[in-house]
Design a protein around this motif. Sequence first.
Motif, PDB file in Angstrom:
ATOM      1  N   ILE A 151     -27.917  66.367  62.199  1.00  0.00           N
ATOM      2  CA  ILE A 151     -26.310  65.661  62.978  1.00  0.00           C
ATOM      3  C   ILE A 151     -26.506  64.646  61.983  1.00  0.00           C
ATOM      4  O   ILE A 151     -25.179  64.241  61.323  1.00  0.00           O
ATOM      5  CB  ILE A 151     -26.341  65.314  64.174  1.00  0.00           C
ATOM      6  N   THR A 152     -27.495  63.675  61.529  1.00  0.00           N
ATOM      7  CA  THR A 152     -26.892  62.704  60.602  1.00  0.00           C
ATOM      8  C   THR A 152     -26.913  63.153  59.136  1.00  0.00           C
ATOM      9  O   THR A 152     -25.732  62.822  58.621  1.00  0.00           O
ATOM     10  CB  THR A 152     -28.280  61.755  59.910  1.00  0.00           C
ATOM     11  N   ASP A 153     -27.210  64.440  58.547  1.00  0.00           N
ATOM     12  CA  ASP A 153     -27.144  65.068  57.611  1.00  0.00           C
ATOM     13  C   ASP A 153     -25.777  65.457  57.864  1.00  0.00           C
ATOM     14  O   ASP A 153     -25.504  64.904  56.591  1.00  0.00           O
ATOM     15  CB  ASP A 153     -27.769  65.798  57.027  1.00  0.00           C
ATOM     16  N   LEU A 154     -25.613  65.921  59.355  1.00  0.00           N
ATOM     17  CA  LEU A 154     -24.524  66.654  58.385  1.00  0.00           C
ATOM     18  C   LEU A 154     -23.401  65.379  58.842  1.00  0.00           C
ATOM     19  O   LEU A 154     -21.603  65.324  58.157  1.00  0.00           O
ATOM     20  CB  LEU A 154     -23.686  67.520  60.056  1.00  0.00           C
ATOM     21  N   LEU A 155     -23.093  64.596  59.672  1.00  0.00           N
ATOM     22  CA  LEU A 155     -21.920  64.042  59.811  1.00  0.00           C
ATOM     23  C   LEU A 155     -21.963  62.463  58.499  1.00  0.00           C
ATOM     24  O   LEU A 155     -20.738  62.081  57.780  1.00  0.00           O
ATOM     25  CB  LEU A 155     -22.660  62.622  60.877  1.00  0.00           C
ATOM     26  N   GLU A 207     -22.072  64.172  55.161  1.00  0.00           N
ATOM     27  CA  GLU A 207     -21.570  65.156  54.942  1.00  0.00           C
ATOM     28  C   GLU A 207     -19.371  65.418  55.162  1.00  0.00           C
ATOM     29  O   GLU A 207     -19.041  66.016  54.345  1.00  0.00           O
ATOM     30  CB  GLU A 207     -21.521  67.100  55.021  1.00  0.00           C
ATOM     31  N   CYS A 208     -19.071  64.991  56.391  1.00  0.00           N
ATOM     32  CA  CYS A 208     -18.711  64.779  56.534  1.00  0.00           C
ATOM     33  C   CYS A 208     -17.179  64.094  56.195  1.00  0.00           C
ATOM     34  O   CYS A 208     -16.276  63.934  55.934  1.00  0.00           O
ATOM     35  CB  CYS A 208     -17.939  65.272  58.749  1.00  0.00           C
ATOM     36  N   GLN A 209     -17.886  62.981  56.419  1.00  0.00           N
ATOM     37  CA  GLN A 209     -17.923  61.559  55.413  1.00  0.00           C
ATOM     38  C   GLN A 209     -17.558  61.930  54.014  1.00  0.00           C
ATOM     39  O   GLN A 209     -16.501  61.335  53.372  1.00  0.00           O
ATOM     40  CB  GLN A 209     -18.291  60.335  56.055  1.00  0.00           C
ATOM     41  N   GLN A 210     -18.027  62.343  53.493  1.00  0.00           N
ATOM     42  CA  GLN A 210     -18.133  62.618  51.765  1.00  0.00           C
ATOM     43  C   GLN A 210     -16.999  63.798  51.755  1.00  0.00           C
ATOM     44  O   GLN A 210     -15.803  63.057  51.081  1.00  0.00           O
ATOM     45  CB  GLN A 210     -19.369  63.293  51.708  1.00  0.00           C
ATOM     46  N   LEU A 211     -16.415  64.266  52.529  1.00  0.00           N
ATOM     47  CA  LEU A 211     -15.799  65.593  52.466  1.00  0.00           C
ATOM     48  C   LEU A 211     -14.523  65.116  52.624  1.00  0.00           C
ATOM     49  O   LEU A 211     -12.886  64.488  51.979  1.00  0.00           O
ATOM     50  CB  LEU A 211     -16.356  66.353  53.408  1.00  0.00           C
ATOM     51  N   ALA A 212     -14.433  63.734  53.831  1.00  0.00           N
ATOM     52  CA  ALA A 212     -12.819  63.322  54.380  1.00  0.00           C
ATOM     53  C   ALA A 212     -12.958  62.357  53.167  1.00  0.00           C
ATOM     54  O   ALA A 212     -11.348  62.321  52.384  1.00  0.00           O
ATOM     55  CB  ALA A 212     -13.502  62.567  55.416  1.00  0.00           C
ATOM     56  N   GLN A 213     -13.828  61.737  52.482  1.00  0.00           N
ATOM     57  CA  GLN A 213     -13.228  61.219  51.396  1.00  0.00           C
ATOM     58  C   GLN A 213     -12.644  61.279  50.109  1.00  0.00           C
ATOM     59  O   GLN A 213     -12.328  60.914  49.232  1.00  0.00           O
ATOM     60  CB  GLN A 213     -14.352  60.206  50.898  1.00  0.00           C
ATOM     61  N   PRO A 249     -18.867  55.885  55.082  1.00  0.00           N
ATOM     62  CA  PRO A 249     -20.484  56.593  55.865  1.00  0.00           C
ATOM     63  C   PRO A 249     -21.047  55.957  56.157  1.00  0.00           C
ATOM     64  O   PRO A 249     -21.999  56.696  57.213  1.00  0.00           O
ATOM     65  CB  PRO A 249     -21.320  56.538  54.286  1.00  0.00           C
ATOM     66  N   ASP A 250     -21.467  54.868  57.041  1.00  0.00           N
ATOM     67  CA  ASP A 250     -22.873  53.771  58.169  1.00  0.00           C
ATOM     68  C   ASP A 250     -21.724  54.076  59.425  1.00  0.00           C
ATOM     69  O   ASP A 250     -22.298  55.050  60.595  1.00  0.00           O
ATOM     70  CB  ASP A 250     -22.704  52.709  58.318  1.00  0.00           C
ATOM     71  N   TYR A 251     -20.560  53.792  59.718  1.00  0.00           N
ATOM     72  CA  TYR A 251     -20.050  54.107  60.683  1.00  0.00           C
ATOM     73  C   TYR A 251     -20.089  55.976  61.254  1.00  0.00           C
ATOM     74  O   TYR A 251     -20.474  56.390  62.262  1.00  0.00           O
ATOM     75  CB  TYR A 251     -18.637  54.228  60.593  1.00  0.00           C
ATOM     76  N   ALA A 252     -19.807  56.916  60.152  1.00  0.00           N
ATOM     77  CA  ALA A 252     -19.951  58.159  60.273  1.00  0.00           C
ATOM     78  C   ALA A 252     -21.314  58.073  60.871  1.00  0.00           C
ATOM     79  O   ALA A 252     -21.798  58.853  61.660  1.00  0.00           O
ATOM     80  CB  ALA A 252     -19.054  58.890  59.132  1.00  0.00           C
ATOM     81  N   ALA A 253     -22.108  57.836  60.052  1.00  0.00           N
ATOM     82  CA  ALA A 253     -23.475  58.155  60.650  1.00  0.00           C
ATOM     83  C   ALA A 253     -23.951  57.656  61.424  1.00  0.00           C
ATOM     84  O   ALA A 253     -24.722  58.781  62.453  1.00  0.00           O
ATOM     85  CB  ALA A 253     -24.688  58.275  58.898  1.00  0.00           C
ATOM     86  N   SER A 254     -23.250  56.748  62.254  1.00  0.00           N
ATOM     87  CA  SER A 254     -24.148  55.891  63.371  1.00  0.00           C
ATOM     88  C   SER A 254     -23.359  57.016  64.871  1.00  0.00           C
ATOM     89  O   SER A 254     -24.530  56.748  65.526  1.00  0.00           O
ATOM     90  CB  SER A 254     -23.568  55.057  63.045  1.00  0.00           C
ATOM     91  N   ARG A 282     -19.972  72.148  63.326  1.00  0.00           N
ATOM     92  CA  ARG A 282     -20.973  72.315  63.800  1.00  0.00           C
ATOM     93  C   ARG A 282     -21.782  71.574  65.008  1.00  0.00           C
ATOM     94  O   ARG A 282     -22.728  71.532  65.279  1.00  0.00           O
ATOM     95  CB  ARG A 282     -21.720  72.472  62.545  1.00  0.00           C
ATOM     96  N   ILE A 283     -21.319  70.212  64.689  1.00  0.00           N
ATOM     97  CA  ILE A 283     -21.879  69.022  65.177  1.00  0.00           C
ATOM     98  C   ILE A 283     -21.460  68.608  66.372  1.00  0.00           C
ATOM     99  O   ILE A 283     -21.995  68.816  67.375  1.00  0.00           O
ATOM    100  CB  ILE A 283     -21.158  67.308  64.469  1.00  0.00           C
ATOM    101  N   ARG A 284     -19.650  69.316  66.851  1.00  0.00           N
ATOM    102  CA  ARG A 284     -19.062  69.156  68.137  1.00  0.00           C
ATOM    103  C   ARG A 284     -20.282  70.371  68.871  1.00  0.00           C
ATOM    104  O   ARG A 284     -20.599  70.364  69.820  1.00  0.00           O
ATOM    105  CB  ARG A 284     -17.768  69.812  67.919  1.00  0.00           C
ATOM    106  N   ARG A 285     -20.306  71.463  68.247  1.00  0.00           N
ATOM    107  CA  ARG A 285     -21.217  72.751  68.813  1.00  0.00           C
ATOM    108  C   ARG A 285     -22.448  71.984  69.892  1.00  0.00           C
ATOM    109  O   ARG A 285     -22.622  71.967  70.897  1.00  0.00           O
ATOM    110  CB  ARG A 285     -20.858  74.022  68.176  1.00  0.00           C
TER     111      ARG A 285
END
Length: 436
Positions: free
Chosen positions: A49-53, A55-61, A107-112, A72-75
Amino acid sequence: MYKTVKFGGSSLADATQFQKVKNIILADDSRRYVVVSAPGKRYKGDDKITDLLYECQQLAQGGAPFDQVFGRIRRRYLQIRDKLNLKVDLESELSDIYHIIENGASPDYAASRGEYLNALLMADYLGYRFVDASELICFHDDGTYDDETTQARTRMLKKLDRVVIPGFYGKRRDGSVRTFSRGGSDITGAIIARATESDLYENWTDVDGFLMADPRIVPDAKVIETVTYSELRELSYMGATVLHEDSIFPVRKARIPINVRNTNRPEVHGTMIVPDVMASPDRDCPLTGVAGSRGFTVITLQKDNMNSEPGFAYRVCSVFARYNVSVECMPCGIDTMSIVSSDAQLRGKMDAIYHDIMAECIPDTVEIASCIALIATVGIGMVRSRGTAAKIFSALADADVNVRIIDQGSSEMNVIIGVEQRDFERAIEAIYRKFA
Ligand code: ASP
């Protein structure tokens, strides 16, 4: 008796793992302070999950859509909640997180959020109180860990019975979320164990404990039953890792033992990491473990009457310091001195260092040997047992390994041996088999 228990990502990867964790916690009434990681891999090739989070942050950025990854995280979380019949309002939590990431979260917020959501679920599942790590773990504005403020904030935990705390993150003074480096929930666990004056810090993972040698080299390596903090430091430094390196310091100071356990095999006692004084002085085997790494260079200086030249070692070391290269070990003879540093540190600097040494230390000869592997043969029992060195070196001779360097740490619990990289595996296996 109180215990702080930390569960890693693979121990909390799905609902079945959550059930195992609950059984473990309920089996011992003293397991009161629970620290959790984010869900890890359920099988080889699965996502963390941490890797996916991240990834989301990077894509959003980058302005790219991240709905698919977020889905995928949600599910994963909804599956855990629904299988366990929990009541946490994950939908609104997830939608808040989605919007914050969409609007430029760090990124820290997303991963946390991986640990945050998992702790909400675990608190609900156990019926324990949730305490957010951002209320407890503090960082300075420059991002370094603030132990003083953390100690003041975490004091209140002693008044609480049975809590679940997310690992891995805390916050800066300005309120922004900050994480430790990867695997940092181990550090949170150690901080909580110290704050609650726990008698034991149990670190639950997916291995039976620390092994006496790397299983990729020695597939049947035995689990170390007891290891002291100092031995562990020597072994981890040479590449044997199960725990985050920084997780040792808070509990070591407070003399709280760490027990590494396997969530999937709770019947196994795992490895106890204890303060030096608690280790039994007469263990059967003088060797606690053997570990090593490749990628070192040895620079050997020879100079007649080196031993009677005041300041020689100082001049050599100042050249290395000037180029910001740290020295791993420095075995010396009367007229010779070897300096061992990692290839990574020396990269691009070797010519300049050679030049300055020639100019400032004026050695008779300088020999440079690269492609060296260092092996740490560690055991506090070595101090008292005769013949340990003979055993190590006869094992190496029998395995036809040429020893390039020998350095016995001044603590007398570590013999460091340098061998050619091509002999590395053979040397580790030979030493292990001689003692095990
Ligand atoms: N979830 C974080 C990571 O994957 C922290 C941890 O598990 O300790 O690194």
